[in-house]
Structure formats: structure tokens, C-alpha cells
Write a protein that holds these residues in place. Structure first.
Motif: not given
Length: 392
Positions: A69-71, A199-201, A207-211
């Protein structure tokens, strides 16, 4: 400014060098669209498939149960709204807690406007959910329990295994927002009876913007984003290949030497707590004394405003927070601190320090030294504090 100390790792973390190095080729020579059938498209597809396996291995899931996902916010929204609308024929009742992240609370509030009923569980003075209240809240219309793994503001870790067991016995899906927990505690989705996990990376040096949203096989859930056939027809949109690769690498690094990482953070955290509480009076440590994240410290300092503390710390080169990074620009007191029973005037003087991989003992010393001076200066301007000193 003498030096710069970053102590807001719960808000975000820097991308580690090894993570960036693994991501770089997917910005340049391996830039293909994963849905394309030619070579560089297949390379991107293979990288995503491998990342899915790497993530699944760490939380003891199956690769097909991992969705990118995006985060964290998207993962939370998808889990809650997706399960709610897909299971509406079974019931319309959701259970959560009063101290969830706003991505969960606002998703639940949205559902309330669309015919769903939500029970918001109380927490004790440490921020822990009452399991008896949870059991009593479950009805034959309950379709989802969503309780965060660890609180982003006060660091308290919930009894996740017990909550999951209750949900499993009642035939109710259990989702946990594990955004703060991942990379700090061991997580086995099977032992913990978790059906969905967010979860969120960028919380674990990715990096931001990915989960990720982990969805246990068999969970009935609607897609959240419609369009193409990506993520097994469940989450449309061209995949963030570089971000996905970075997430997998960062997660692996986080769990490679978790014990040493946590040992260091607990030492620094406890030193910070001891020094501050010894050198500043009228200070309360929020959250559970033992069942808390290794790097989280949340203080309530009476007779000062949290915003004034933050600005003064920033002027001395120290980055901290008054609570959640998503709401730290708000002048309202933290909903988490109010839920654990703090009055408004004390909740307003809250300060969160979250430590990470790059903090040192010298950082802690500098923060304590600076905070003592700042509190002393701010309290000199407080008539309330003067009255207390004079015994009025």
C-alpha cells in the motif's frame, strides 16, 4: 545552535544507506512497469514478488497474504472499511479503543455515518485496554475488532495475543495497527491470532509512501482502490517498485539484530527518564512502565505548555514532538492523554521523545541539560508555578 539531536523517530526515520542502495536500480535501469511483459517489466515484477516473500517470512505469513500500500493510513483505512462493507450482511458493529491513531478513529467515524455502530473501549491509566470490557462489548453483530499493537504517543503495548484469542473464539476479525510496533517487537501473526495488520516503511528506516496490509487468507474484504488488476485485483495502481524493495530491505535490517537494537534503546530511554524525573519536579511519565516500546518516552511537565517546550527545544537543535506527528500542529490536547485520565492543563504540557538507531548517550545528556534550562525559564513566567513554590 551547538548541535542537532533528532528524537522523533516515531514520527519518521531516515532511510538507511543499505536500503537506498537496494532501491536505486529501480529508479534508473530497472524502471519497468511490473505489469509489462518485456524484460525490464518482468524484472520489476520479480523484485515485488521477492519483496513479498521477504516481508511474509518476518511476520510468519504467506507471501500471498502480503499486500503493498502507500503506507499506514491507507492500510488502516483499507482494513477497516474493506472488512466493514464486505461483511455488512453479517453485522454492522466494530470495536476499537479511544487511543487509536486517527487513521483508525476517523475511518470508524466515517463508517458511523454509513450505518455502522462503533464501540470505543476505555483504557486504564497506562493506556491498556480492559479485556473484560472487550468481551462484554462483542455482540452477534460484531464483525471487526481493531486495536493498535503499540501506541504512537505513550508507547504502551497492548495484550495483542489475548485480544486476538478473544476475537478468534467469537468468530470476529481482528485488525491491529502495528505501525509503531514493527521493527521494535517480534511479530508472529499466527501466534498472536492476527487477521489483518498494518505497517509503514518510514517507521523502520525505509522510504516514505509505502506500506503493507497483511490480510489472512480467507478474510472477506473489499478492495479499497479500484482500477487495474494489481495486488491480485485487490489494490489497483502501478506499484511503487523502488519503495517496495526498500521496505523489504529495511524490515530485514530491523530484525537482523533486534535484541541489540532494543537493548541500546531501553538503556537510553531509561537514562532519559531517570535524569529528567530527578532534575525536574512536577513531571509525570505517561504510558506503561514496562509494557512499552523500547525507544518511547512521554512526559507531562506541569506549569509549561507543550508548544513552548517544542519551540524552545528546536531553538537548541533538538527535534521532539508533543504527540502524534499527524496532529502535533494542533493546539488541542492529545486524545490519548485525555483517555488515560490526564486533565487538560497537564495534557497540554506533554512532550514525546522517541529514540532510534543513531542516538547516543551524549544526545541524552544534551537533551536533559537543555530541557532543565528550558523548563526553568518557562516556569519563571508561570504565575501558577510561583503559587505552588510559595505553598499557595
Amino acid at each position: 545552535m551547538e548541535r542537532y539531536v533528532y528524537m522523533d523517530y516515531a514520527a519518521t526515520t531516515p532511510v538507511k544507506k543499505e536500503v537506498l542502495e537496494e532501491m536505486m536500480p529501480y529508479f534508473t535501469e530497472k524502471y519497468g512497469n511490473p505489469s509489462s511483459i518485456y524484460r525490464i517489466g518482468r524484472e520489476s515484477r520479480a523484485a515485488i514478488d521477492e519483496a513479498r516473500e521477504r516481508v511474509a517470512k518476518i511476520i510468519e505469513a504467506k507471501p500471498k497474504e502480503i499486500y503493498f500500500t502507500s503506507g499506514g493510513s491507507e492500510s488502516d483505512n483499507w482494513a477497516i472499511k474493506g472488512v466493514a462493507f464486505a461483511n455488512r450482511d453479517k453485522g454492522n458493529h466494530i470495536i476499537t479503543s479511544k487511543i487509536e491513531h486517527h487513521a483508525v478513529l476517523h475511518a470508524c467515524e466515517y463508517l458511523e455515518k454509513h450505518g455502522f455502530e462503533v464501540t470505543y473501549l476505555d483504557v486504564d491509566e497506562y493506556g491498556i485496554v480492559d479485556l473484560e470490557q472487550l468481551k462484554n462489548a462483542i455482540t452477534d453483530k460484531t464483525i471487526l475488532i481493531t486495536i493498535m499493537f503499540a501506541n504512537n504517543e505513550i508507547g504502551t503495548i497492548q495484550p495483542i495475543q489475548e485480544i486476538g484469542k478473544i476475537a478468534r473464539e467469537k468468530g470476529v476479525y481482528f485488525h491491529t495497527d502495528a505501525v509503531q510496533a514493527i521493527g521494535n517487537v517480534e511479530i508472529d501473526v499466527n501466534k498472536l491470532n492476527i487477521d489483518l495488520l498494518s505497517m509503514s516503511a518510514h517507521k523502520f528506516y525505509g522510504p516514505k509512501g509505502v506500506g503493507v496490509l497483511y490480510i489472512r487468507e480467507g478474510v472477506k474484504i473489499h478492495p479499497y482502490i479500484h482500477g487495474g488488476a494489481q495486488e491480485k485485483n485487490r489494490r489497483a495502481g502501478t506499484e511503487n517498485v523502488a519503495g517496495i524493495v526498500g521496505l523489504a530491505k529495511a524490515l530485514e535490517l530491523a530484525y537482523e539484530n533486534l535484541e541489540e537494537h532494543n537493548k541500546k534503546l531501553v538503556y537510553l530511554r531509561d537514562k532519559l527518564i531517570k535524569e529528567v524525573t530527578n532534575k525536574i519536579d512536577y513531571v509525570r511519565v505517561n504510558g506503561h512502565p514496562e509494557k512499552r516500546l523500547p525507544g518511547n518516552v512521554n512526559f507531562s511537565i506541569e506549569f509549561v505548555e507543550g508548544e513552548a517546550l517544542l519551540l524552545s527545544l528546536d531553538m537548541m537543535g533538538i527535534a521532539a514532538s508533543s504527540g502524534s506527528a499527524c496532529t502535533s500542529g494542533s493546539l488541542d490536547p492529545s486524545h490519548v492523554l485525555l483517555a488515560i485520565g490526564l486533565p487538560h492543563e497537564i495534557a497540554h504540557g506533554s512532550l514525546r521523545f522517541t529514540l532510534g538507531d543513531f542516538n547516543t548517550e551524549e544526545d541524552v545528556d544534551y537533551v536533559v541539560e537543555s530541557l532543565v534550562k528550558i523548563v526553568e525559564r518557562l516556569r519563571e513566567m508561570s504565575p501558577l508555578y510561583e503559587n505552588v513554590k510559595e505553598g499557595k
